[in-house]
Design a protein around this motif. Structure first.
Motif, PDB file in Angstrom:
ATOM      1  N   HIS A 141      10.938  -4.411  -1.522  1.00 16.01           N
ATOM      2  CA  HIS A 141       9.851  -3.504  -1.117  1.00 16.01           C
ATOM      3  C   HIS A 141      10.414  -2.194  -0.595  1.00 16.01           C
ATOM      4  O   HIS A 141       9.856  -1.113  -0.861  1.00 16.01           O
ATOM      5  N   GLN A 142      11.503  -2.253   0.162  1.00 16.39           N
ATOM      6  CA  GLN A 142      12.126  -1.021   0.675  1.00 16.39           C
ATOM      7  C   GLN A 142      12.620  -0.154  -0.486  1.00 16.39           C
ATOM      8  O   GLN A 142      12.419   1.063  -0.481  1.00 16.39           O
ATOM      9  N   GLN A 143      13.240  -0.769  -1.493  1.00 17.42           N
ATOM     10  CA  GLN A 143      13.714   0.001  -2.662  1.00 17.42           C
ATOM     11  C   GLN A 143      12.537   0.614  -3.417  1.00 17.42           C
ATOM     12  O   GLN A 143      12.617   1.742  -3.921  1.00 17.42           O
ATOM     13  N   LEU A 144      11.402  -0.092  -3.500  1.00 18.80           N
ATOM     14  CA  LEU A 144      10.227   0.423  -4.181  1.00 18.80           C
ATOM     15  C   LEU A 144       9.676   1.658  -3.504  1.00 18.80           C
ATOM     16  O   LEU A 144       9.289   2.633  -4.169  1.00 18.80           O
ATOM     17  N   ASP A 145       9.654   1.673  -2.173  1.00 17.11           N
ATOM     18  CA  ASP A 145       9.168   2.855  -1.436  1.00 17.11           C
ATOM     19  C   ASP A 145      10.048   4.059  -1.717  1.00 17.11           C
ATOM     20  O   ASP A 145       9.561   5.184  -1.908  1.00 17.11           O
ATOM     21  N   SER A 146      11.359   3.842  -1.778  1.00 12.87           N
ATOM     22  CA  SER A 146      12.284   4.935  -2.052  1.00 12.87           C
ATOM     23  C   SER A 146      12.053   5.501  -3.455  1.00 12.87           C
ATOM     24  O   SER A 146      12.039   6.714  -3.667  1.00 12.87           O
ATOM     25  N   LEU A 147      11.825   4.626  -4.410  1.00 17.15           N
ATOM     26  CA  LEU A 147      11.604   5.071  -5.786  1.00 17.15           C
ATOM     27  C   LEU A 147      10.280   5.812  -5.935  1.00 17.15           C
ATOM     28  O   LEU A 147      10.162   6.751  -6.737  1.00 17.15           O
ATOM     29  N   LYS A 148       9.250   5.439  -5.176  1.00 17.04           N
ATOM     30  CA  LYS A 148       7.974   6.161  -5.217  1.00 17.04           C
ATOM     31  C   LYS A 148       8.133   7.587  -4.742  1.00 17.04           C
ATOM     32  O   LYS A 148       7.539   8.512  -5.314  1.00 17.04           O
ATOM     33  N   SER A 149       8.939   7.811  -3.718  1.00 17.08           N
ATOM     34  CA  SER A 149       9.167   9.186  -3.222  1.00 17.08           C
ATOM     35  C   SER A 149       9.830  10.030  -4.302  1.00 17.08           C
ATOM     36  O   SER A 149       9.459  11.183  -4.546  1.00 17.08           O
ATOM     37  N   SER A 150      10.831   9.422  -4.982  1.00 17.96           N
ATOM     38  CA  SER A 150      11.515  10.153  -6.058  1.00 17.96           C
ATOM     39  C   SER A 150      10.533  10.477  -7.187  1.00 17.96           C
ATOM     40  O   SER A 150      10.584  11.560  -7.793  1.00 17.96           O
TER      41      SER A 150
END
Length: 359
Positions: A217-226
């Protein structure tokens, strides 16, 4: 029936077989070339062959195979061939293919002669021998019946033994069933132990995958910002490209106007060429219709010529058949006339001889 009568019956059958064998050599080829066989079968037999051929021809015309003339000619030929073995040898030397029906008749007569000879020549001693053979067969049949009863008793003993063996097998099956039940109970206990171990392993796996889900979930949030940043940049690039596309569309409209002007000039040339093409096509259709008419007239003319040739061919064939028939009739009439004149001369000679004796 005594031995003399039996001998006469067998002799009659032998004569029938011999007659069929001799007459089987009279094939269509032999009769058709009878006048050329004088050197092979002799003059007398050749004359008889010619007479037999005339009788066969007359029988074919009448549609019958039992005319009196045909029977007489066949008997005369048979007697002549029996008296002249050299004539029979000459016919056999021709090696013609004899009719299958004649060969079958000869084989049937030979078989009938063999059976009749065997029946007529059976003696009292042979009858006694046959009776003794029948009694021996009866004795062997009784012996076989006794052996059959013995074998049936042995079969009953074997069945009893097989029943005992099947009882032993049933007991063994019962024992195996008991052992199977015990094995099933042991398997149930082992299954319960394995289920406890599986439950513990499942809880450990759930805890591991929960921690792993938090990390994802943490990696998904980072990818959404990108993704949001890339989306903003792509919108600016899209606006620039739209302006460039509008400019290109204006240039395309200008080129389309020029193309329409050139196309109008080409359309006029095309209409002129199309009118010329239609005129040429109409002329070709008229020429084709004239050609089809001429071809039809030629085909009709050729059919008329072929029909006339076929009529001429049929007329020529009919004329040839009539000429052949007239020749055959004239030949038969000459032979008949010669025969009548010979009979008249013979009768006149006999009458003259009778008058000379009276004087």
């Amino acid at each position: 029936m005594n031995s003399l009568e039996a001998t006469r019956v067998v002799a009659v059958l032998d004569e029938a077989v011999d007659g069929c064998r001799l007459l089987s050599h009279l094939t269509k080829e032999v009769l058709g070339n009878a006048e050329h066989l004088v050197d092979i079968v002799g003059e007398h037999v050749a004359e008889l062959l010619l007479a037999h051929r005339r009788a066969v021809t007359a029988a074919d015309i009448l549609g019958s195979v039992s005319t009196e003339e045909l029977r007489h000619s066949a008997l005369d030929l048979w007697r002549a061939l029996r008296k002249l073995p050299s004539a029979e040898a000459g016919l056999r030397s021709l090696k013609g293919e004899r009719p299958a029906a004649n060969l079958q008749a000869i084989a049937a007569l030979e078989k009938l002669r063999h059976i009749a000879y065997k029946k007529l020549t059976t003696t009292v001693e042979e009858d006694n021998s046959n009776r003794e053979h029948f009694e021996e067969v009866c004795r062997r049949e009784k012996k076989a019946m006794k052996e059959k009863l013995t074998l049936e008793q042995q079969l009953r003993l074997d069945r009893r033994e097989r029943l005992n063996q099947s009882t032993m097998l049933a007991n063994a099956h019962q024992k195996a069933t008991t052992e199977l039940e015990e094995t099933k109970m042991q398997a149930s206990q082992q299954k319960a132990t394995l289920e406890e171990q599986a439950s513990a392993t499942r809880d450990a796996d759930h805890a591991y995958y929960a921690s792993r889900e938090t990390q994802l979930h943490q990696q998904l949030d980072s990818l959404k910002s990108s993704y949001d940043k890339l989306k903003h940049d792509n919108k600016e690039a899209e606006a620039a490209l739209r302006k460039k596309k509008a400019k290109i569309d204006q240039q395309v409209e200008v080129w389309i106007g020029k193309y329409d002007e050139e196309l109008g000039a080409k359309e006029q040339e095309y209409q002129e060429e199309l009118s010329l093409h239609r005129q040429v096509t109409q002329q070709l259709q008229e020429i084709g219709a004239e050609y089809d008419r001429l071809v039809g007239e030629r085909v009709t003319h050729e059919e008329q010529l072929a029909k006339a040739a076929a009529e001429k061919k049929r007329a020529d064939a009919a004329a040839r058949r009539q000429a052949k028939a007239a020749t055959l009739i004239q030949k038969q009439w000459r032979e008949h006339k010669a025969k009548k004149e010979a009979e008249k001369k013979k009768a006149a000679a006999e009458e003259k001889g009778k008058k000379g004796k009276k004087k």
